[in-house]
Scaffold this motif. Structure first.
Motif, PDB file in Angstrom:
ATOM      1  N   MET A 107       0.829  -1.208   0.000  1.00  0.00           N
ATOM      2  CA  MET A 107       0.000   0.000   0.000  1.00  0.00           C
ATOM      3  C   MET A 107       0.872   1.270   0.000  1.00  0.00           C
ATOM      4  SD  MET A 107      -3.204   0.572  -0.154  1.00  0.00           S
ATOM      5  CE  MET A 107      -3.946  -0.991   0.254  1.00  0.00           C
ATOM      6  N   ALA A 108       1.931   1.253   0.823  1.00  0.00           N
ATOM      7  CA  ALA A 108       2.818   2.425   0.893  1.00  0.00           C
ATOM      8  C   ALA A 108       3.522   2.639  -0.453  1.00  0.00           C
ATOM      9  CB  ALA A 108       3.848   2.242   2.006  1.00  0.00           C
ATOM     10  N   GLY A 109       3.998   1.533  -1.046  1.00  0.00           N
ATOM     11  CA  GLY A 109       4.709   1.644  -2.322  1.00  0.00           C
ATOM     12  C   GLY A 109       3.803   2.199  -3.402  1.00  0.00           C
ATOM     13  N   MET A 110       2.579   1.666  -3.466  1.00  0.00           N
ATOM     14  CA  MET A 110       1.627   2.119  -4.487  1.00  0.00           C
ATOM     15  C   MET A 110       1.242   3.586  -4.281  1.00  0.00           C
ATOM     16  SD  MET A 110      -0.125   1.393  -7.104  1.00  0.00           S
ATOM     17  CE  MET A 110      -0.067  -0.393  -7.224  1.00  0.00           C
ATOM     18  N   THR A 111       0.973   3.954  -3.037  1.00  0.00           N
ATOM     19  CA  THR A 111       0.531   5.327  -2.748  1.00  0.00           C
ATOM     20  C   THR A 111       1.657   6.323  -3.034  1.00  0.00           C
ATOM     21  OG1 THR A 111      -0.847   4.347  -1.029  1.00  0.00           O
ATOM     22  CG2 THR A 111      -0.611   6.739  -0.981  1.00  0.00           C
ATOM     23  N   ARG A 112       2.855   5.955  -2.649  1.00  0.00           N
ATOM     24  CA  ARG A 112       3.998   6.835  -2.924  1.00  0.00           C
ATOM     25  C   ARG A 112       4.205   6.982  -4.430  1.00  0.00           C
ATOM     26  NH1 ARG A 112       9.092   4.492  -2.998  1.00  0.00           N
ATOM     27  NH2 ARG A 112      10.858   5.911  -3.186  1.00  0.00           N
ATOM     28  N   PHE A 113       4.024   5.885  -5.160  1.00  0.00           N
ATOM     29  CA  PHE A 113       4.169   5.946  -6.618  1.00  0.00           C
ATOM     30  C   PHE A 113       3.121   6.894  -7.216  1.00  0.00           C
ATOM     31  CE2 PHE A 113       3.244   4.595 -10.936  1.00  0.00           C
ATOM     32  CZ  PHE A 113       4.510   4.505 -11.485  1.00  0.00           C
ATOM     33  N   LEU A 114       1.869   6.701  -6.803  1.00  0.00           N
ATOM     34  CA  LEU A 114       0.785   7.524  -7.355  1.00  0.00           C
ATOM     35  C   LEU A 114       0.981   9.000  -7.033  1.00  0.00           C
ATOM     36  CD1 LEU A 114      -2.349   5.319  -6.485  1.00  0.00           C
ATOM     37  CD2 LEU A 114      -1.137   5.455  -8.666  1.00  0.00           C
ATOM     38  N   PRO A 119       2.791  11.396 -13.486  1.00  0.00           N
ATOM     39  CA  PRO A 119       2.611  12.817 -13.842  1.00  0.00           C
ATOM     40  C   PRO A 119       1.418  13.402 -13.069  1.00  0.00           C
ATOM     41  CG  PRO A 119       2.783  11.438 -15.805  1.00  0.00           C
ATOM     42  CD  PRO A 119       2.759  10.506 -14.632  1.00  0.00           C
ATOM     43  N   GLU A 120       1.556  14.652 -12.659  1.00  0.00           N
ATOM     44  CA  GLU A 120       0.547  15.267 -11.770  1.00  0.00           C
ATOM     45  C   GLU A 120      -0.884  15.127 -12.284  1.00  0.00           C
ATOM     46  OE1 GLU A 120       1.133  19.117  -9.955  1.00  0.00           O
ATOM     47  OE2 GLU A 120       3.293  18.701  -9.863  1.00  0.00           O
ATOM     48  N   ASP A 121      -1.085  15.268 -13.600  1.00  0.00           N
ATOM     49  CA  ASP A 121      -2.453  15.219 -14.132  1.00  0.00           C
ATOM     50  C   ASP A 121      -3.028  13.799 -14.162  1.00  0.00           C
ATOM     51  OD1 ASP A 121      -0.611  14.500 -16.060  1.00  0.00           O
ATOM     52  OD2 ASP A 121      -1.884  15.145 -17.714  1.00  0.00           O
ATOM     53  N   LYS A 122      -2.233  12.819 -13.804  1.00  0.00           N
ATOM     54  CA  LYS A 122      -2.728  11.427 -13.830  1.00  0.00           C
ATOM     55  C   LYS A 122      -2.914  10.854 -12.424  1.00  0.00           C
ATOM     56  CE  LYS A 122      -1.415   9.819 -18.323  1.00  0.00           C
ATOM     57  NZ  LYS A 122      -0.494  10.751 -18.985  1.00  0.00           N
ATOM     58  N   ARG A 123      -2.738  11.672 -11.402  1.00  0.00           N
ATOM     59  CA  ARG A 123      -2.797  11.151 -10.028  1.00  0.00           C
ATOM     60  C   ARG A 123      -4.249  10.996  -9.574  1.00  0.00           C
ATOM     61  NH1 ARG A 123       2.322  14.783  -7.778  1.00  0.00           N
ATOM     62  NH2 ARG A 123       3.753  13.894  -9.325  1.00  0.00           N
ATOM     63  N   PRO A 124      -4.694   9.778  -9.263  1.00  0.00           N
ATOM     64  CA  PRO A 124      -6.100   9.539  -8.924  1.00  0.00           C
ATOM     65  C   PRO A 124      -6.379   9.865  -7.448  1.00  0.00           C
ATOM     66  CG  PRO A 124      -4.890   7.462  -9.006  1.00  0.00           C
ATOM     67  CD  PRO A 124      -3.888   8.543  -9.227  1.00  0.00           C
ATOM     68  N   GLU A 125      -6.971  11.024  -7.209  1.00  0.00           N
ATOM     69  CA  GLU A 125      -7.125  11.525  -5.838  1.00  0.00           C
ATOM     70  C   GLU A 125      -7.939  10.579  -4.957  1.00  0.00           C
ATOM     71  OE1 GLU A 125      -5.273  13.791  -4.725  1.00  0.00           O
ATOM     72  OE2 GLU A 125      -4.528  14.294  -6.736  1.00  0.00           O
ATOM     73  N   GLN A 126      -9.005   9.995  -5.511  1.00  0.00           N
ATOM     74  CA  GLN A 126      -9.852   9.111  -4.690  1.00  0.00           C
ATOM     75  C   GLN A 126      -9.122   7.832  -4.285  1.00  0.00           C
ATOM     76  OE1 GLN A 126     -13.499   8.637  -6.937  1.00  0.00           O
ATOM     77  NE2 GLN A 126     -14.538  10.052  -5.553  1.00  0.00           N
ATOM     78  N   VAL A 127      -8.343   7.306  -5.208  1.00  0.00           N
ATOM     79  CA  VAL A 127      -7.573   6.090  -4.900  1.00  0.00           C
ATOM     80  C   VAL A 127      -6.536   6.411  -3.828  1.00  0.00           C
ATOM     81  CG1 VAL A 127      -6.004   4.342  -5.837  1.00  0.00           C
ATOM     82  CG2 VAL A 127      -7.921   5.160  -7.210  1.00  0.00           C
ATOM     83  N   ALA A 129      -6.645   8.771  -1.555  1.00  0.00           N
ATOM     84  CA  ALA A 129      -7.306   8.972  -0.254  1.00  0.00           C
ATOM     85  C   ALA A 129      -7.698   7.629   0.362  1.00  0.00           C
ATOM     86  CB  ALA A 129      -8.531   9.865  -0.423  1.00  0.00           C
ATOM     87  N   PHE A 130      -8.215   6.717  -0.463  1.00  0.00           N
ATOM     88  CA  PHE A 130      -8.599   5.396   0.035  1.00  0.00           C
ATOM     89  C   PHE A 130      -7.366   4.664   0.583  1.00  0.00           C
ATOM     90  CE2 PHE A 130      -9.083   0.818  -0.569  1.00  0.00           C
ATOM     91  CZ  PHE A 130     -10.261   0.590   0.117  1.00  0.00           C
ATOM     92  N   ASN A 131      -6.293   4.665  -0.201  1.00  0.00           N
ATOM     93  CA  ASN A 131      -5.063   3.985   0.223  1.00  0.00           C
ATOM     94  C   ASN A 131      -4.529   4.577   1.525  1.00  0.00           C
ATOM     95  OD1 ASN A 131      -5.231   2.550  -2.103  1.00  0.00           O
ATOM     96  ND2 ASN A 131      -3.337   3.322  -3.017  1.00  0.00           N
ATOM     97  N   GLN A 132      -4.612   5.912   1.643  1.00  0.00           N
ATOM     98  CA  GLN A 132      -4.082   6.538   2.855  1.00  0.00           C
ATOM     99  C   GLN A 132      -4.877   6.108   4.089  1.00  0.00           C
ATOM    100  OE1 GLN A 132      -3.782  10.711   1.818  1.00  0.00           O
ATOM    101  NE2 GLN A 132      -1.588  10.447   1.446  1.00  0.00           N
ATOM    102  N   GLY A 133      -6.180   5.875   3.913  1.00  0.00           N
ATOM    103  CA  GLY A 133      -7.001   5.360   5.018  1.00  0.00           C
ATOM    104  C   GLY A 133      -6.539   3.966   5.429  1.00  0.00           C
ATOM    105  N   ARG A 134      -6.289   3.127   4.428  1.00  0.00           N
ATOM    106  CA  ARG A 134      -5.810   1.765   4.710  1.00  0.00           C
ATOM    107  C   ARG A 134      -4.440   1.819   5.395  1.00  0.00           C
ATOM    108  NH1 ARG A 134      -8.719  -2.619   4.532  1.00  0.00           N
ATOM    109  NH2 ARG A 134      -7.110  -3.884   3.552  1.00  0.00           N
ATOM    110  N   LEU A 135      -3.604   2.732   4.912  1.00  0.00           N
ATOM    111  CA  LEU A 135      -2.260   2.852   5.494  1.00  0.00           C
ATOM    112  C   LEU A 135      -2.315   3.320   6.944  1.00  0.00           C
ATOM    113  CD1 LEU A 135      -0.127   4.349   2.603  1.00  0.00           C
ATOM    114  CD2 LEU A 135       0.379   2.270   3.892  1.00  0.00           C
TER     115      LEU A 135
END
Ligand SMILES: N[C@@H](CCC(=O)N[C@@H](CS)C(=O)NCC(=O)O)C(=O)O
Length: 212
Positions: A107-114, A119-127, A129-135
Motif C-alpha cells: 500500500m505504501a509503495g503504491m501510494t507513494r508511486f501515485l 505525472p501530476e495530471d494522472k494522479r487519482p485523488e480518490q484512490v 485517499a482510500f489507500n491513505q485510510g488503509r495505510l
C-alpha cells in the motif's frame, strides 16, 4: 562469490532485501534495474531475470530468487542473522513479513508511486485517499504493537523489522509522518543505529534526482 541484488533506489521492496544483505555482513553488490524506463516489463527481463517482472532479485552463483521475504529468508539461512530465536518466533517473523507485504509495503509503495512518480495530471485523488485510510490503519497496528517493545518479534532485530521498515525512510510524501507515530519513530531510529545501516538512496543505485 559476491551476491548480486537486482534493485533500484526508489524501491522499498528492494530496500528490504538490500538492508538484510547489508546488515548481515555478507558480500553483495547491487545491479541497477531501470524500472522507470520499463526494464521490469521487458520480455528480456522476464526471460533472463525474473518471470514475475519485479525487483528485487537475488543471484548467488546458480541460485536465483525474487520476493523480498524469500530473499530475506535466504540471507538468514546463509548468515544466521535476522531469524527468530525460537520456532515460535520464526513463525512470528513470517507472520509479520506476510502482513507487511500485504497491508503495509504494498500500500505504501503504491501510494507513494501515485503521489510522486506519476505525472501530476494522472494522479487519482480518490484512490490515493482510500489507500491513505488503509495505510493509517496499518500504522496504528504497527505503532500499537511496538508499545513497550524494541523489536517487532523477540529481543533483537529480525526480518519482521527489515520488512516493515521498507518504505518508511523515504522522503517523498505518501501520508506517513514519523512524528505522528512515536513508537514507529523510535523503532526506525533503532534500526538506523544498526552498524552498517544506510538510507535506501545511499544503499542502492537510482534516485528521483536522476530523472529531473
Ligand atoms: N512482494 C514483492 C513486491 C515486489 C515489487 O512489486 N517490486 C516492484 C518495485 S518496488 C516492482 O518491481 N514492480 C514492477 C511491476 O509491478 O511492474 C517483494 O516484496 O519483493
Amino acid at each position: 562469490m559476491t551476491i548480486k541484488l537486482y534493485c533500484f533506489g526508489e524501491s522499498g521492496n528492494s530496500y528490504k532485501a538490500a538492508l538484510a544483505l547489508q546488515l548481515s555482513g555478507l558480500e553483495w553488490e547491487p545491479v541497477f534495474v531501470d524500472f522507470f524506463n520499463g526494464e521490469t516489463r521487458s520480455p528480456e527481463y522476464r526471460e533472463k531475470v525474473n518471470e514475475l517482472g519485479e525487483a528485487p532479485v537475488l543471484v548467488d552463483g546458480d541460485f536465483r530468487i525474487s520476493q523480498s521475504g524469500a530473499i530475506q529468508a535466504y540471507v538468514t539461512e546463509k548468515s544466521g542473522k535476522f531469524g527468530g530465536a525460537t520456532r515460535e518466533e520464526n513463525y512470528g517473523v513470517l507472520r509479520w513479513v506476510l502482513w507487511d507485504n500485504h497491508k503495509l509495503s504494498s500500500m505504501a509503495g503504491m501510494t507513494r508511486f501515485l503521489m510522486n512518480f506519476l505525472p501530476e495530471d494522472k494522479r487519482p485523488e480518490q484512490v490515493i485517499a482510500f489507500n491513505q485510510g488503509r495505510l493509517k490503519a496499518a500504522y496504528e497496528i504497527l505503532n500499537s504493537h511496538l508499545e513497550g517493545r524494541d523489536w517487532i518479534v523477540g529481543d533483537g532485530i529480525t526480518n519482521a523489522d527489515l520488512s516493515c521498515c521498507g518504505y518508511l525512510y523515504y522522503p517523498e510524501p505518501f501520508g506517513f509522518d514519523r512524528a505522528e507515530w512515536p513508537n514507529i519513530d523510535a523503532w526506525l531510529t533503532r534500526i538506523s543505529e544498526q552498524p552498517g545501516w544506510k538510507h535506501p538512496y545511499d544503499l542502492m543505485p537510482g534516485n528521483p534526482s536522476d530523472r529531473t
